[in-house]
Scaffold this active site. Structure first.
Site, short mmCIF file in Angstrom:
data_model
loop_
_atom_site.label_atom_id
_atom_site.label_comp_id
_atom_site.label_asym_id
_atom_site.label_seq_id
_atom_site.Cartn_x
_atom_site.Cartn_y
_atom_site.Cartn_z
N GLU A 1 0.84 -1.20 0.00
CA GLU A 1 0.00 0.00 0.00
C GLU A 1 0.88 1.26 0.00
OE1 GLU A 1 -3.64 1.85 2.77
OE2 GLU A 1 -2.56 0.04 3.40
N LYS B 1 -9.28 2.64 -2.56
CA LYS B 1 -9.63 2.03 -1.28
C LYS B 1 -10.98 2.54 -0.78
CE LYS B 1 -7.46 1.10 3.22
NZ LYS B 1 -6.24 1.33 4.03
N CYS C 1 -5.63 -3.31 1.99
CA CYS C 1 -5.49 -3.37 3.45
C CYS C 1 -6.82 -3.58 4.19
CB CYS C 1 -4.77 -2.12 3.94
SG CYS C 1 -4.06 -2.26 5.59
#
Length: 268
Positions: free
Chosen positions: A44, A116, A150
């Site tokens: 990330e 995200k 994540c």
């Protein structure tokens, strides 16, 4: 179909130094391709660093910016697909920055870009805008690849949405920190098993600002068995995503076939 040999680059690079991090990526691509890998996944926000505060906006780039072109050249030179995390400046929305991951194909062309959707903690909510599209996919060597970042993978609904959309390999660049090592150690193998897919979880490592990243990057199979796992240092690890084994696993595990969606309507 042949197995897709996949490399995971566990590294935090040098926060704030995009040129240095591109050089690290290029060397990892060279090393991975030399051993037969067709895909390299990075953590990330690998290009810029994670704990960089206001530099998020200074270093953000559009999905087709200079860094994307640089990664494209690296991918094409070595004939390897590359997934990398970066802060994405949205040209259609003034001042908006997403925590994004982009997959570049082995010919250097962009295959998929994901923003995200579930931001973690005050730090991310201060600097980023959440994305609004859960399932983003691309095809590579006959394998359907999905992208999450994540915290996204910690919501079972996200991974199940990918399973129902036919994702074979879920790539999850991450910045997982202490004390949440339960995620790479236990959750990722379970996510792979319960959704009948491969899951590649590639983490940052070491201290960065107020965070201590735990490493432990891994690639888990649809049987819940981890095929490769990194430790707590910078590493390049590899494993194969086998479409034939995936087919057999899905035939032997009826989770997806035995669902009763009419009973789950209250989940939303």
């Amino acid at each position: 179909m042949s197995p897709l040999h996949t490399a995971l680059l566990q590294s935090s690079g040098r926060p704030g130094d995009v040129a240095h991090n591109l050089a690290v990526l290029a060397e990892a691509a060279r090393e991975a391709a030399a051993t037969g890998a067709r895909l390299l996944a990075c953590p990330e926000l690998f290009l810029t660093g994670y704990a960089i505060g206001g530099d998020v906006h200074r270093l953000a780039e559009p999905a087709d910016g200079d860094s994307a072109r640089a990664v494209g050249r690296i991918a094409a030179e070595h004939g390897i697909a590359v997934l990398y995390g970066y802060p994405e400046r949205a040209p259609e929305e003034t001042g908006v920055v997403y925590n994004s991951a982009q997959l570049i194909g082995p010919d250097g062309t962009a295959l998929a870009n994901y923003r995200k959707t579930h931001l973690f903690g005050c730090f991310e909510r201060e600097w980023f805008t959440p994305g609004d599209r859960t399932v983003v996919q691309a095809e590579l060597d006959g394998i359907r690849i999905g992208l999450l970042i994540c915290y996204d993978v910690e919501f079972p609904e996200n991974v199940r949405a990918h399973a129902l959309a036919g994702t074979d390999l879920l790539l999850v660049p991450t910045a997982q920190m202490h004390p949440f090592q339960i995620v790479p150690e236990q959750m990722i193998p379970v996510r792979a098993f319960e959704n009948q897919m491969y899951v590649a979880y590639v983490n940052r490592v070491g201290a960065e600002g107020e965070f201590e990243f735990v490493g432990l990057s891994c690639l888990a199979g649809p049987d819940g068995v981890v095929r490769t796992r990194a430790g707590r240092s910078e590493q390049l690890v590899q494993a194969a995503v086998d479409p034939e084994f995936l087919k057999e696993a899905r035939e032997n595990n009826p989770y997806l076939q035995d669902r009763r969606p009419e009973l789950y309507t209250d989940l939303a």
